[in-house]
Design an enzyme around this catalytic site. Structure first.
Site, PDB file in Angstrom:
ATOM      1  N   GLU A  83     -22.893  -6.472  -9.064  1.00 34.38           N
ATOM      2  CA  GLU A  83     -21.873  -8.130  -8.988  1.00 34.38           C
ATOM      3  C   GLU A  83     -22.341  -8.451  -9.784  1.00 34.38           C
ATOM      4  OE1 GLU A  83     -19.711 -10.520  -6.875  1.00 34.38           O
ATOM      5  OE2 GLU A  83     -19.698  -8.355  -6.284  1.00 34.38           O
ATOM      6  N   HIS A  99     -25.177  -3.824  31.157  1.00 33.28           N
ATOM      7  CA  HIS A  99     -27.217  -4.059  31.096  1.00 33.28           C
ATOM      8  C   HIS A  99     -27.154  -2.404  31.339  1.00 33.28           C
ATOM      9  CE1 HIS A  99     -31.373  -3.883  30.164  1.00 33.28           C
ATOM     10  NE2 HIS A  99     -31.574  -3.387  31.338  1.00 33.28           N
ATOM     11  N   GLY A 134     -16.144  -1.525  -2.101  1.00 36.88           N
ATOM     12  CA  GLY A 134     -17.344  -1.308  -3.569  1.00 36.88           C
ATOM     13  C   GLY A 134     -18.625  -0.853  -2.340  1.00 36.88           C
TER      14      GLY A 134
END
Length: 455
Positions: free
Chosen positions: A197, A434, A179
């Site tokens: 919900e 990095h 959803g």
């Protein structure tokens, strides 16, 4: 007669078939759809990710790129859908190639057991037998009794991948992965999206802290999210759709997407003819080796217990055929990640904090924010964090959860760490490139073990 007959060519079935062929087995596959790949490749994972990736770029341009302004942006929905279809076609044709390469026979049609040793392909009338059978028929959208799905105004995830126009207002019933992903796609394209919900939070199966953080982000981006809402009806209308809520509230929309879950797909399989039956949730019971009560019939993926994830089905497929061929096969379910491919992504692997508390396992937490990452700052994507859960006494990593840019890719390392029973110190001491987003996981692991460097 085959050594193995696989029923279903989704991510569980086709991977199992290929692995079985690699192990020297004579393999046949029965698939009811002409295009191979199951729901995932045809109308699920792959097409939804194609739309998510392209609409994310559109959304970034709309809100303004770093150091650049774009005027006159137009969205060509037809071209967007054509791209999605092209991606799907390339993937399904890729499986056809792999089947030919590995000498796997494919029978087009719907399989039905005639007995525990024979399967009928209904469309062709072929009767196939094998030493082993693998049921990998997947799942279908769950349609609750209060919903009237017409495929146009009230739809499932399948139809929501191909709307002919951007709806002005889209109501999504269900705040789970499907959803939210599809809701985000159409919101980026201009729709007003309302997510309803039933539970008290979206993404209810994920770590609660993650769910709460995700809800804040989605609301800030413009989605309307309502939790703790009970829908009593979803009805198509001549020019739109209607959603009725408990208490009498009525909502109107152009379209309604039902995303309340999926159900195991076993209709017409004739399991009873093989002496097999499903449990109260429609799943096929299996043992730790993925065997049904008949040791020559196995089942994997969405038709058995566990989360309905494509990669979970694939791992089970490999484990099942290796058990057939070698007598052993294993899946580490704690190392299976789950990812929501929105932006930011939401992902987790291993135990959640709630599960650790419920089990009474002592744990410690290490967190590191995206805002303290040099790479995230350079990307202009500083929303989110990664959280490492480690055993309080042994330092073994028990779970890793995160929200942020490309966190699903970063958590692949976390899944590997859990698979190899690594400690937070192990991950924290391991060199990481990095600048990279993976450093966020390293720093979170250092935080769980002792102290992070950059916070």
């Amino acid at each position: 007669m085959y050594d193995l007959l696989v029923i279903g060519a989704g991510p569980g079935g086709y991977v199992a078939a290929i692995r079985a062929a690699q192990l020297g087995m004579r393999v046949g596959v029965v698939e009811k759809e002409k295009a191979l790949g199951g729901t995932c490749l045809r109308v699920g994972c792959i097409p939804s990710k194609a739309l998510l990736e392209t609409t994310e770029r559109i959304y970034e341009v709309k809100k303004g790129l770093l150091g650049a302004r774009v005027q006159g942006l137009e969205v060509d929905l037809k071209a967007l859908m054509a791209h999605k279809d092209k991606v799907v076609q390339a993937n399904t044709q890729g499986i056809e190639f792999l089947f030919r390469k590995n000498g796997i026979a494919c029978h087009l049609g719907k399989a039905r057991f005639l007995s525990d040793r024979k399967v009928l392909v209904e469309e062709t009338g072929e009767e196939l037998s094998a030493r082993f059978f693998l049921i990998a028929t997947g799942s279908a959208p769950l349609i609750p009794p209060w919903a009237q799905v017409d495929g146009e105004r009230v739809v499932t995830s399948t139809e929501a991948l191909s709307f002919p126009e951007v709806p002005e207002r889209l109501i999504v019933v269900g705040g789970g992965v499907v959803g939210l992903e599809l809701g985000v796609v159409w919101h980026r394209l201009g729709a007003e999206v309302v997510v309803l919900e039933y539970m008290d939070r979206i993404l209810p199966t994920m770590d609660a802290e993650l769910s709460r953080a995700a809800e804040k982000v989605f609301k800030r981006e413009g989605l309307t999210i309502r939790t703790g809402v009970r829908v009593t009806a979803a009805l198509p209308r001549a020019k739109g759709a209607r959603v009725e809520l408990e208490g009498g509230e009525v909502l109107e929309a152009d379209r309604v997407l039902l995303a309340v879950g999926r159900r195991p797909y076993t209709e017409g399989l004739g399991l009873e003819n093989a002496g097999l039956f499903t449990d109260e949730r429609g799943r096929i019971p299996v043992d730790e080796h993925l065997r049904t009560k008949l040791p020559h019939i196995y089942a994997i993926g969405d038709v058995i217990r566990g989360p309905m994830l494509a990669h979970k089905a694939s791992e089970e497929g490999i484990a099942a055929v290796e058990h057939m061929a070698k007598g052993f096969g294993h899946v580490d379910y704690q190392a299976i990640p789950s990812v929501v491919y929105t932006h930011p992504e939401v992902a987790g692997v291993g135990y959640t904090e709630e599960e650790l508390k419920e089990k009474g396992i002592p744990y410690k937490v290490g967190k590191f924010p995206y805002s303290a990452s040099g790479r995230a700052r350079a990307m202009g994507d500083t929303e989110g964090f990664i959280k490492v859960l480690a055993h309080a006494k042994t330092d073994r990593i028990l779970g890793v959860h995160g929200i942020g840019a490309r966190v699903g890719d970063v958590l692949a390392e976390a899944a590997l760490a859990i698979f190899f029973k690594a400690s937070a110190e192990d991950v924290g001491r391991a060199p990481h490139a990095h600048p990279s987003l993976s450093e966020i996981l390293k720093e979170a692991a250092l935080a769980a073990w002792e102290k992070p460097i950059h916070l």
